[in-house]
Scaffold this motif. Structure first.
Motif, PDB file in Angstrom:
ATOM      1  N   THR A   1       0.832  -1.205   0.000  1.00 48.91           N
ATOM      2  CA  THR A   1       0.000   0.000   0.000  1.00 48.91           C
ATOM      3  C   THR A   1       0.865   1.252   0.000  1.00 48.91           C
ATOM      4  O   THR A   1       0.564   2.235  -0.699  1.00 48.91           O
ATOM      5  N   ALA A   2       1.941   1.228   0.766  1.00 53.98           N
ATOM      6  CA  ALA A   2       2.848   2.383   0.798  1.00 53.98           C
ATOM      7  C   ALA A   2       3.453   2.639  -0.574  1.00 53.98           C
ATOM      8  O   ALA A   2       3.609   3.798  -0.997  1.00 53.98           O
ATOM      9  N   THR A   3       3.784   1.568  -1.296  1.00 50.00           N
ATOM     10  CA  THR A   3       4.324   1.717  -2.651  1.00 50.00           C
ATOM     11  C   THR A   3       3.280   2.345  -3.576  1.00 50.00           C
ATOM     12  O   THR A   3       3.582   3.247  -4.357  1.00 50.00           O
ATOM     13  N   PHE A   4       2.039   1.872  -3.505  1.00 53.51           N
ATOM     14  CA  PHE A   4       0.967   2.432  -4.338  1.00 53.51           C
ATOM     15  C   PHE A   4       0.756   3.912  -4.041  1.00 53.51           C
ATOM     16  O   PHE A   4       0.571   4.729  -4.946  1.00 53.51           O
ATOM     17  N   THR A   5       0.790   4.260  -2.766  1.00 54.04           N
ATOM     18  CA  THR A   5       0.595   5.664  -2.380  1.00 54.04           C
ATOM     19  C   THR A   5       1.684   6.542  -2.965  1.00 54.04           C
ATOM     20  O   THR A   5       1.418   7.636  -3.500  1.00 54.04           O
ATOM     21  N   ALA A   6       2.916   6.070  -2.893  1.00 57.09           N
ATOM     22  CA  ALA A   6       4.035   6.851  -3.414  1.00 57.09           C
ATOM     23  C   ALA A   6       3.966   6.993  -4.931  1.00 57.09           C
ATOM     24  O   ALA A   6       4.304   8.044  -5.484  1.00 57.09           O
ATOM     25  N   MET A   7       3.512   5.974  -5.620  1.00 53.85           N
ATOM     26  CA  MET A   7       3.461   6.013  -7.086  1.00 53.85           C
ATOM     27  C   MET A   7       2.312   6.863  -7.605  1.00 53.85           C
ATOM     28  O   MET A   7       2.414   7.481  -8.666  1.00 53.85           O
ATOM     29  N   ASN A   8       1.178   6.855  -6.907  1.00 61.59           N
ATOM     30  CA  ASN A   8       0.019   7.655  -7.310  1.00 61.59           C
ATOM     31  C   ASN A   8      -0.315   7.459  -8.789  1.00 61.59           C
ATOM     32  O   ASN A   8      -0.485   8.403  -9.550  1.00 61.59           O
ATOM     33  N   ASP A   9      -0.407   6.193  -9.189  1.00 59.26           N
ATOM     34  CA  ASP A   9      -0.653   5.822 -10.582  1.00 59.26           C
ATOM     35  C   ASP A   9      -1.991   5.083 -10.643  1.00 59.26           C
ATOM     36  O   ASP A   9      -2.160   4.039 -10.008  1.00 59.26           O
ATOM     37  N   PRO A  10      -2.973   5.580 -11.406  1.00 62.79           N
ATOM     38  CA  PRO A  10      -4.305   4.944 -11.411  1.00 62.79           C
ATOM     39  C   PRO A  10      -4.359   3.618 -12.160  1.00 62.79           C
ATOM     40  O   PRO A  10      -5.382   2.929 -12.103  1.00 62.79           O
ATOM     41  N   ASN A  11      -3.288   3.261 -12.867  1.00 58.32           N
ATOM     42  CA  ASN A  11      -3.315   2.042 -13.675  1.00 58.32           C
ATOM     43  C   ASN A  11      -2.455   0.933 -13.073  1.00 58.32           C
ATOM     44  O   ASN A  11      -1.745   0.223 -13.779  1.00 58.32           O
ATOM     45  N   LEU A  12      -2.549   0.797 -11.762  1.00 59.44           N
ATOM     46  CA  LEU A  12      -1.816  -0.240 -11.051  1.00 59.44           C
ATOM     47  C   LEU A  12      -2.780  -1.234 -10.415  1.00 59.44           C
ATOM     48  O   LEU A  12      -3.893  -0.880 -10.010  1.00 59.44           O
ATOM     49  N   ILE A  13      -2.315  -2.476 -10.311  1.00 63.22           N
ATOM     50  CA  ILE A  13      -3.096  -3.579  -9.747  1.00 63.22           C
ATOM     51  C   ILE A  13      -2.250  -4.263  -8.685  1.00 63.22           C
ATOM     52  O   ILE A  13      -1.051  -4.480  -8.886  1.00 63.22           O
ATOM     53  N   ALA A  14      -2.855  -4.609  -7.573  1.00 63.02           N
ATOM     54  CA  ALA A  14      -2.165  -5.379  -6.534  1.00 63.02           C
ATOM     55  C   ALA A  14      -2.418  -6.859  -6.759  1.00 63.02           C
ATOM     56  O   ALA A  14      -3.496  -7.252  -7.230  1.00 63.02           O
ATOM     57  N   THR A  15      -1.428  -7.682  -6.409  1.00 65.68           N
ATOM     58  CA  THR A  15      -1.637  -9.129  -6.551  1.00 65.68           C
ATOM     59  C   THR A  15      -1.094  -9.884  -5.345  1.00 65.68           C
ATOM     60  O   THR A  15      -0.069  -9.505  -4.763  1.00 65.68           O
ATOM     61  N   VAL A  16      -1.825 -10.916  -4.967  1.00 69.51           N
ATOM     62  CA  VAL A  16      -1.402 -11.895  -3.968  1.00 69.51           C
ATOM     63  C   VAL A  16      -1.730 -13.268  -4.533  1.00 69.51           C
ATOM     64  O   VAL A  16      -2.409 -13.400  -5.554  1.00 69.51           O
ATOM     65  N   HIS A  17      -1.230 -14.314  -3.880  1.00 68.92           N
ATOM     66  CA  HIS A  17      -1.582 -15.694  -4.223  1.00 68.92           C
ATOM     67  C   HIS A  17      -2.250 -16.330  -3.017  1.00 68.92           C
ATOM     68  O   HIS A  17      -2.014 -15.929  -1.879  1.00 68.92           O
ATOM     69  N   TYR A  18      -3.077 -17.356  -3.284  1.00 70.78           N
ATOM     70  CA  TYR A  18      -3.721 -18.046  -2.155  1.00 70.78           C
ATOM     71  C   TYR A  18      -3.889 -19.516  -2.468  1.00 70.78           C
ATOM     72  O   TYR A  18      -4.537 -19.892  -3.449  1.00 70.78           O
ATOM     73  N   TYR A  19      -3.286 -20.336  -1.596  1.00 73.86           N
ATOM     74  CA  TYR A  19      -3.392 -21.789  -1.714  1.00 73.86           C
ATOM     75  C   TYR A  19      -4.018 -22.419  -0.471  1.00 73.86           C
ATOM     76  O   TYR A  19      -3.815 -23.593  -0.202  1.00 73.86           O
ATOM     77  N   GLY A  20      -4.774 -21.620   0.264  1.00 78.31           N
ATOM     78  CA  GLY A  20      -5.512 -22.166   1.384  1.00 78.31           C
ATOM     79  C   GLY A  20      -4.711 -22.238   2.662  1.00 78.31           C
ATOM     80  O   GLY A  20      -3.507 -21.973   2.710  1.00 78.31           O
ATOM     81  N   TYR A  21      -5.408 -22.586   3.720  1.00 78.42           N
ATOM     82  CA  TYR A  21      -4.796 -22.827   5.030  1.00 78.42           C
ATOM     83  C   TYR A  21      -3.842 -24.010   4.884  1.00 78.42           C
ATOM     84  O   TYR A  21      -4.246 -25.091   4.460  1.00 78.42           O
ATOM     85  N   TRP A  22      -2.571 -23.796   5.188  1.00 75.51           N
ATOM     86  CA  TRP A  22      -1.537 -24.754   4.796  1.00 75.51           C
ATOM     87  C   TRP A  22      -1.796 -26.192   5.263  1.00 75.51           C
ATOM     88  O   TRP A  22      -1.681 -27.127   4.447  1.00 75.51           O
ATOM     89  N   PRO A  23      -2.170 -26.449   6.511  1.00 72.43           N
ATOM     90  CA  PRO A  23      -2.422 -27.856   6.891  1.00 72.43           C
ATOM     91  C   PRO A  23      -3.497 -28.524   6.037  1.00 72.43           C
ATOM     92  O   PRO A  23      -3.403 -29.708   5.720  1.00 72.43           O
ATOM     93  N   PHE A  24      -4.513 -27.746   5.649  1.00 69.65           N
ATOM     94  CA  PHE A  24      -5.545 -28.298   4.762  1.00 69.65           C
ATOM     95  C   PHE A  24      -5.027 -28.437   3.341  1.00 69.65           C
ATOM     96  O   PHE A  24      -5.299 -29.423   2.651  1.00 69.65           O
TER      97      PHE A  24
END
Length: 688
Positions: free
Chosen positions: A357-380
């Protein structure tokens, strides 16, 4: 995003085309998978004539098949006549333009493909016929206006990043091909990418493709780090195919993240120089590509030997900032191109989200997308530590993740793509997690993505959609995933109903997870079972009568005796397997640490997990913080071969000369105790 179809007999959707327009069409109808009583179909209609604003595709099911749920079209039926009408985003079909939709259906006896189709009343012959007047609809309903001067609303206008990311839902990963770290894209076992593969994915209803690319082995050395021209041309070829198919396409720097970028803490100057040289070349190569090409700075960024979170955040911010600067300054379409920035490790932990979020704030660019990955709760996700059920803990891990990314990003106007999702156990075997538990995970995941306006991209390294067969390896799984794009589905506490052969059959009660739906019936194939006789329903409690179970169990052979489907007001039905079982029987065995199997008569049961402890109660084997070992990694059942294999990875961490007590937990609830003793490379197994 497509719309879910509700089958309403006799309801027609009227559409209009320009009067005296040249008309013609071609239809591809493919069976995407079939199972007892059900099937998935994928349909692509191509308009060969003049532009159409609003379409209606008609056909006849000759063998009594019926559509139960659809996506990317509204499907209605009157007897054997079926009509699929456009939804909002795919109403316009330009000349040679196509629209794809799919549906789940039911069948009995046989399931032939329809013999003929009509598009707005004109027969689809694969060629252009005579000009025609606008056909009238077969039933009442509003007409879609013809407005050739009005362009389609998708893709969204330039600069509207949130709308563009919404239009990318759902997405799919072309994994283990161009990201392979060997000599070429086949080095990890997948065939060369073909146009047919991308066409096949398009026909499944996906709107975007993430094309992971590993560049390092195709680069020359310092100072220029020149990318091999033939390899770059191949990447551009595949990207071009995907763009021509109408996909949004995401291209990145992939396994370079752990091959050389991770050394940045100790080698910042050289890593940054190589990273910048790589993106300078890629920005130039793609600067004039359509706006539907999206660039991602780096996959799962990570740093080895850093001093901690603060340094990690600084280094990743430096990479992301450099990436954006290089791409924006390269001109052309890159000035406003959508760019994707990841968190550290693409983690959705709050601290990682805050850093980005801090990086996005500093860039102030409307054409940016954040990404994460999700593979579930690890034991499951890998089936370890007793996490073999999609229980409240695993569910909360999922919903908390969506809450965090929605609050941190979406609520602030920052669009989010979950660039990879799935279950980690799939990398070894899709059966690592029991089928019903797996389906519940994907149902809730899809529902949360819709509720939070998050775009998702299924990770597929070839284990889901066959690269040459163009068929899904698990039709039931993809049906659940597809359904989750548009609606909720009901589920249940389990998809397994056990009756012991050694005892009299009794009624069985299970809890339904209605998920906002309502129960509408219970069927065996196309036969509607009788409420009050075959079963009772009270709130979320479904009880199968002893009489029904007795009738369907027949001679009570071990294993699945019958399959039922619970139907709900929306979504896909929930399968119930009626199983006759008795407690499995294990036998004594001798083998080695590299090859040891336990002869097992499963007697209809299925293995859920295994505990391993020493005589003093301490945990044995690898990952000794838990007695419950990792499914497939340390042990695995072979139901056809009638054995349970204990793998070398298990014995590698067993103390020599010690006896280990194993407890095998089965899905019926049975627990069987067994002992193994390791002496050098020799292993002896005995009964409790």
């Amino acid at each position: 995003m497509g719309a879910v179809a509700t089958l309403v007999a006799g309801l027609g959707i009227a559409t209009a085309t320009s009067a005296n327009a040249a008309a013609g069409c071609r239809v591809t109808y493919a069976n995407g998978g079939q199972w007892p009583g059900g099937f998935t179909a994928n349909v692509t209609v191509t308009n060969l004539g003049d532009r159409i604003d609003g379409w209606r595709l008609g056909w006849t099911f000759a063998s009594g098949q019926a559509v139960s749920q659809a996506w990317n079209a509204t499907v209605t039926a009157s007897g054997t006549q079926v009509t699929a009408a456009n939804v909002g985003h795919n109403a316009v079909l330009a000349t040679n333009g196509s629209a794809s939709f799919g549906f789940n259906g039911t069948w009995t006896g046989s399931n032939p493909a329809p013999a003929a189709f009509t598009l707005n009343g004109v027969a689809c012959t694969g060629s252009v016929g005579q000009p025609s007047q606008s056909p009238s609809a077969p039933g009442p309903g509003p007409s879609a206006s013809s407005s050739p001067s009005t362009p389609p609303t998708t893709p969204p206008p330039a600069g509207d990043a949130m709308a563009a990311v919404a239009a990318m839902q759902p997405g799919w990963n072309l994994g283990n091909s161009l990201d392979a770290t060997g000599a070429d894209e086949t080095s990890w076992g997948n065939p060369r990418i073909t146009e047919a593969l991308l066409d096949g994915i398009k026909a499944q209803g996906f709107k975007s493709i993430r094309i992971p690319v590993t560049w390092g082995q195709h680069q020359a050395g310092a100072p220029d780090y020149t990318i091999d021209a033939a390899y770059l041309a191949r990447v551009k070829e595949v990207v071009g195919w995907a763009l021509d198919d109408g996909f949004y396409v995401m291209v990145n720097i992939h396994h370079d993240s752990w091959q050389w970028i991770n050394t940045m803490p100790a080698d910042r100057t050289n890593v940054l120089a190589r990273y910048n040289a790589t993106w300078t070349q890629l920005a130039a190569a793609f600067r004039d590509s359509p706006a539907k090409l999206v660039l991602e700075s780096v996959n799962e960024p990570q740093f080895t030997g850093s001093s901690g979170d603060a340094q990690n955040a600084t280094l990743l911010n430096e990479l992301n900032t450099s990436f954006r600067t290089i791409v924006r300054n390269s001109g052309g379409g890159n000035v406003t191109r959508l760019l994707v920035l990841p968190t550290l490790h693409t983690s959705a932990d709050q601290a990682r989200l805050d850093e980005l979020t801090a990086t996005f704030t500093a860039m102030n660019d409307p054409n940016l997308i954040a990404t994460v990955h999700y593979y579930g709760y690890w034991p499951f996700s890998v089936n370890i530590a007793g996490g073999y059920r999609f229980d409240a803990t695993a569910q909360k891990d999922l919903t908390d993740m969506f809450d965090r990314i929605s609050t941190t990003f979406v609520a602030r106007g920052i669009p989010v793509i979950i660039g990879e999702y799935g279950l980690l156990g799939f990398d070894r075997h899709t059966g690592t997690i029991e089928q019903g538990e797996k389906l519940k995970f994907f149902e809730l995941f899809g529902a949360q993505a819709r509720a939070n306006n998050i775009t998702t991209m299924l990770w597929d390294n070839g284990q889901h959609f066959g690269r040459t067969s163009l068929q899904w390896s698990d039709p039931e799984l993809i049906a659940q995933i597809r359904s989750s794009w548009t609606t909720r589905s009901g589920t249940a506490a389990s998809d397994l109903v056990f009756s012991a052969r050694s005892a009299a059959i009794t009624s069985k009660t299970m809890t339904l997870n209605l998920n906002g739906t309502t129960f509408t019936g219970l069927r065996q194939g196309s036969t509607e079972l009788v409420r009050g006789t075959d079963y009772t329903i009270s709130g979320d409690q479904l009880t199968l009568s002893a009489a029904l179970l007795t009738r369907l169990s027949g001679s009570r052979a071990y294993g699945v005796n019958a399959t039922l489907h619970v139907h709900f007001s929306t979504g896909v039905p929930w399968r119930l397997n009626l199983i006759t079982h008795d407690t499995p029987v294990l036998s004594a065995a001798t083998g080695t640490t590299s090859a040891f199997t336990i002869p097992t008569t499963f007697r209809g049961d299925q293995l859920a997990t295994m505990e391993a402890t020493y005589a003093d109660g301490s945990n044995a084997g690898p990952q000794n913080w838990t007695p419950f070992k990792e499914f497939d990694y340390t042990f695995a059942p072979d139901y056809t071969g009638n054995v349970i294999t204990l793998k070398p990875e298990f014995f590698a961490d067993v103390t020599d000369g010690s006896r280990v007590t194993l407890k095998f937990h089965f899905w019926s609830g049975a627990v069987v105790t067994y002992y193994v003793t390791k002496s050098g490379t020799t292993v002896t197994g005995t009964l409790a």
